[in-house]
Write a protein that holds these residues in place. Sequence first.
Motif, PDB file in Angstrom:
ATOM      1  N   GLY A  32      -8.116   0.307  14.232  1.00 39.06           N
ATOM      2  CA  GLY A  32      -6.886  -0.513  14.000  1.00 39.06           C
ATOM      3  C   GLY A  32      -5.762   0.629  13.796  1.00 39.06           C
ATOM      4  O   GLY A  32      -4.572   0.209  14.369  1.00 39.06           O
ATOM      5  N   LEU A  33      -5.722   1.700  13.290  1.00 45.67           N
ATOM      6  CA  LEU A  33      -4.587   2.505  12.747  1.00 45.67           C
ATOM      7  C   LEU A  33      -4.199   3.348  14.292  1.00 45.67           C
ATOM      8  O   LEU A  33      -3.069   3.303  14.471  1.00 45.67           O
ATOM      9  N   ILE A  61      -3.901  -8.790  20.463  1.00 47.28           N
ATOM     10  CA  ILE A  61      -3.837  -9.051  18.935  1.00 47.28           C
ATOM     11  C   ILE A  61      -3.393 -10.182  18.423  1.00 47.28           C
ATOM     12  O   ILE A  61      -4.178 -10.688  17.566  1.00 47.28           O
ATOM     13  N   ASN A  62      -2.436 -10.705  19.309  1.00 46.59           N
ATOM     14  CA  ASN A  62      -2.038 -12.181  18.871  1.00 46.59           C
ATOM     15  C   ASN A  62      -3.134 -13.058  18.717  1.00 46.59           C
ATOM     16  O   ASN A  62      -3.250 -14.203  18.138  1.00 46.59           O
ATOM     17  N   VAL A  63      -3.744 -12.998  19.879  1.00 41.53           N
ATOM     18  CA  VAL A  63      -4.842 -14.138  20.214  1.00 41.53           C
ATOM     19  C   VAL A  63      -5.732 -13.981  19.216  1.00 41.53           C
ATOM     20  O   VAL A  63      -6.433 -15.110  18.569  1.00 41.53           O
ATOM     21  N   PHE A  64      -6.348 -12.913  18.927  1.00 38.70           N
ATOM     22  CA  PHE A  64      -7.349 -12.610  17.833  1.00 38.70           C
ATOM     23  C   PHE A  64      -6.976 -12.976  16.381  1.00 38.70           C
ATOM     24  O   PHE A  64      -7.786 -13.760  15.621  1.00 38.70           O
ATOM     25  N   ARG A  65      -5.610 -12.748  16.230  1.00 38.55           N
ATOM     26  CA  ARG A  65      -5.094 -13.136  14.732  1.00 38.55           C
ATOM     27  C   ARG A  65      -4.973 -14.579  14.636  1.00 38.55           C
ATOM     28  O   ARG A  65      -5.047 -15.105  13.638  1.00 38.55           O
ATOM     29  N   ALA A  66      -4.691 -15.242  15.783  1.00 36.91           N
ATOM     30  CA  ALA A  66      -4.454 -16.542  15.624  1.00 36.91           C
ATOM     31  C   ALA A  66      -6.043 -17.459  15.884  1.00 36.91           C
ATOM     32  O   ALA A  66      -5.866 -18.669  15.023  1.00 36.91           O
ATOM     33  N   ILE A  67      -7.148 -16.951  15.868  1.00 37.28           N
ATOM     34  CA  ILE A  67      -8.371 -17.586  15.754  1.00 37.28           C
ATOM     35  C   ILE A  67      -8.851 -17.617  14.422  1.00 37.28           C
ATOM     36  O   ILE A  67      -8.920 -16.466  13.794  1.00 37.28           O
ATOM     37  N   PRO A  68      -9.163 -18.633  13.723  1.00 37.58           N
ATOM     38  CA  PRO A  68      -9.423 -18.645  12.163  1.00 37.58           C
ATOM     39  C   PRO A  68     -10.884 -17.858  12.176  1.00 37.58           C
ATOM     40  O   PRO A  68     -11.787 -18.062  13.043  1.00 37.58           O
ATOM     41  N   PHE A  69     -11.040 -17.157  10.955  1.00 40.87           N
ATOM     42  CA  PHE A  69     -12.153 -16.479  10.799  1.00 40.87           C
ATOM     43  C   PHE A  69     -13.434 -17.228  11.077  1.00 40.87           C
ATOM     44  O   PHE A  69     -14.280 -16.679  11.601  1.00 40.87           O
ATOM     45  N   VAL A 105      -5.257  -4.721  10.976  1.00 43.39           N
ATOM     46  CA  VAL A 105      -4.905  -3.336  10.570  1.00 43.39           C
ATOM     47  C   VAL A 105      -3.770  -2.757  11.758  1.00 43.39           C
ATOM     48  O   VAL A 105      -2.899  -2.300  11.183  1.00 43.39           O
ATOM     49  N   ALA A 106      -4.098  -3.196  12.959  1.00 41.75           N
ATOM     50  CA  ALA A 106      -3.053  -2.623  14.022  1.00 41.75           C
ATOM     51  C   ALA A 106      -1.701  -3.216  13.683  1.00 41.75           C
ATOM     52  O   ALA A 106      -0.794  -2.463  13.795  1.00 41.75           O
ATOM     53  N   ARG A 107      -1.542  -4.597  13.346  1.00 39.31           N
ATOM     54  CA  ARG A 107      -0.387  -5.099  13.304  1.00 39.31           C
ATOM     55  C   ARG A 107       0.514  -4.492  12.110  1.00 39.31           C
ATOM     56  O   ARG A 107       1.828  -4.405  12.148  1.00 39.31           O
ATOM     57  N   ILE A 108      -0.120  -4.500  11.022  1.00 37.22           N
ATOM     58  CA  ILE A 108       0.372  -4.002   9.855  1.00 37.22           C
ATOM     59  C   ILE A 108       0.886  -2.456   9.577  1.00 37.22           C
ATOM     60  O   ILE A 108       1.709  -2.142   9.205  1.00 37.22           O
ATOM     61  N   MET A 109       0.016  -1.602  10.531  1.00 40.00           N
ATOM     62  CA  MET A 109       0.221  -0.297  10.595  1.00 40.00           C
ATOM     63  C   MET A 109       1.533  -0.118  11.311  1.00 40.00           C
ATOM     64  O   MET A 109       2.430   0.727  11.184  1.00 40.00           O
ATOM     65  N   GLU A 110       1.486  -1.004  12.329  1.00 39.63           N
ATOM     66  CA  GLU A 110       2.860  -1.068  13.406  1.00 39.63           C
ATOM     67  C   GLU A 110       4.172  -1.322  12.714  1.00 39.63           C
ATOM     68  O   GLU A 110       5.015  -0.531  12.606  1.00 39.63           O
ATOM     69  N   SER A 111       3.783  -2.207  11.822  1.00 38.12           N
ATOM     70  CA  SER A 111       5.316  -2.709  10.784  1.00 38.12           C
ATOM     71  C   SER A 111       5.549  -1.389   9.857  1.00 38.12           C
ATOM     72  O   SER A 111       6.750  -1.014   9.680  1.00 38.12           O
ATOM     73  N   TYR A 112       4.555  -0.734   9.375  1.00 39.82           N
ATOM     74  CA  TYR A 112       4.743   0.490   8.450  1.00 39.82           C
ATOM     75  C   TYR A 112       5.633   1.711   9.342  1.00 39.82           C
ATOM     76  O   TYR A 112       6.395   2.347   8.963  1.00 39.82           O
ATOM     77  N   PHE A 113       5.064   1.783  10.430  1.00 39.10           N
ATOM     78  CA  PHE A 113       5.760   2.902  11.302  1.00 39.10           C
ATOM     79  C   PHE A 113       7.069   2.541  11.778  1.00 39.10           C
ATOM     80  O   PHE A 113       7.817   3.385  11.879  1.00 39.10           O
ATOM     81  N   LEU A 114       7.277   1.175  11.977  1.00 42.45           N
ATOM     82  CA  LEU A 114       8.707   0.983  12.416  1.00 42.45           C
ATOM     83  C   LEU A 114       9.494   0.848  11.320  1.00 42.45           C
ATOM     84  O   LEU A 114      10.860   0.958  11.349  1.00 42.45           O
TER      85      LEU A 114
END
Length: 218
Positions: A32-33, A61-69, A105-114
Amino acid sequence: MDFNQILDIVIPATLQTLYMVSVSSIIAVILGLPLGIILTITREDGISPSNYIYTFLSTVINVFRAIPFAILIIILLGLSRLIVGKIIGPTAFIVPLTIGSIPFVARIMESYFLDMDKGFIEAAKAMGSTNKQIIFKVMIPETIPMIINGVVMTIINIIGYSAMAGFIGGGGLGEIALRYGHQRREYTILWISVILMVLIVQIVQVIGNYLNKKTNKK
């Protein structure tokens, strides 16, 4: 049910939960990083813009995040069978736990870098740094405390996911909470399971806070 019987149930389940959570967390962060870095640098205002790469990765990423676990587990059971040869048990459920966590992980790391100070990147560019140098000598070092926070959040999320996985054959504390606590009305085991999961989360958070303070330069 006496104390020794409870231990014989709770200890293996705790070890299964720790196994699922640790392996899934490690793989999710390892994969994810880099995705978070790619999302950051390929944005329109990134250091290596690529609308095609960013749009493709962001959409997936948005598609996978939208699917309930719970649904994602069912979808990925076939992949679990293909990779580990089974669809029941802690090892099998590492696959959906990991795949379900990588987009987070990918999305939250992106927000940190931004969120990091863009002045560091501009200064590195002015000194002639390559994109690789900017990533590994500027972006990652400057966001280490936030990356640690992201890892802690990921682990805590996966702990919650692992309990849900236990409800459908994943093993661990979630499974014994359902089987003994709910179905057999062994409420002692139910509450021990809850307390142990809360304790694991608390330990992870304390360690994360300690590492964050150690690495925070501010």
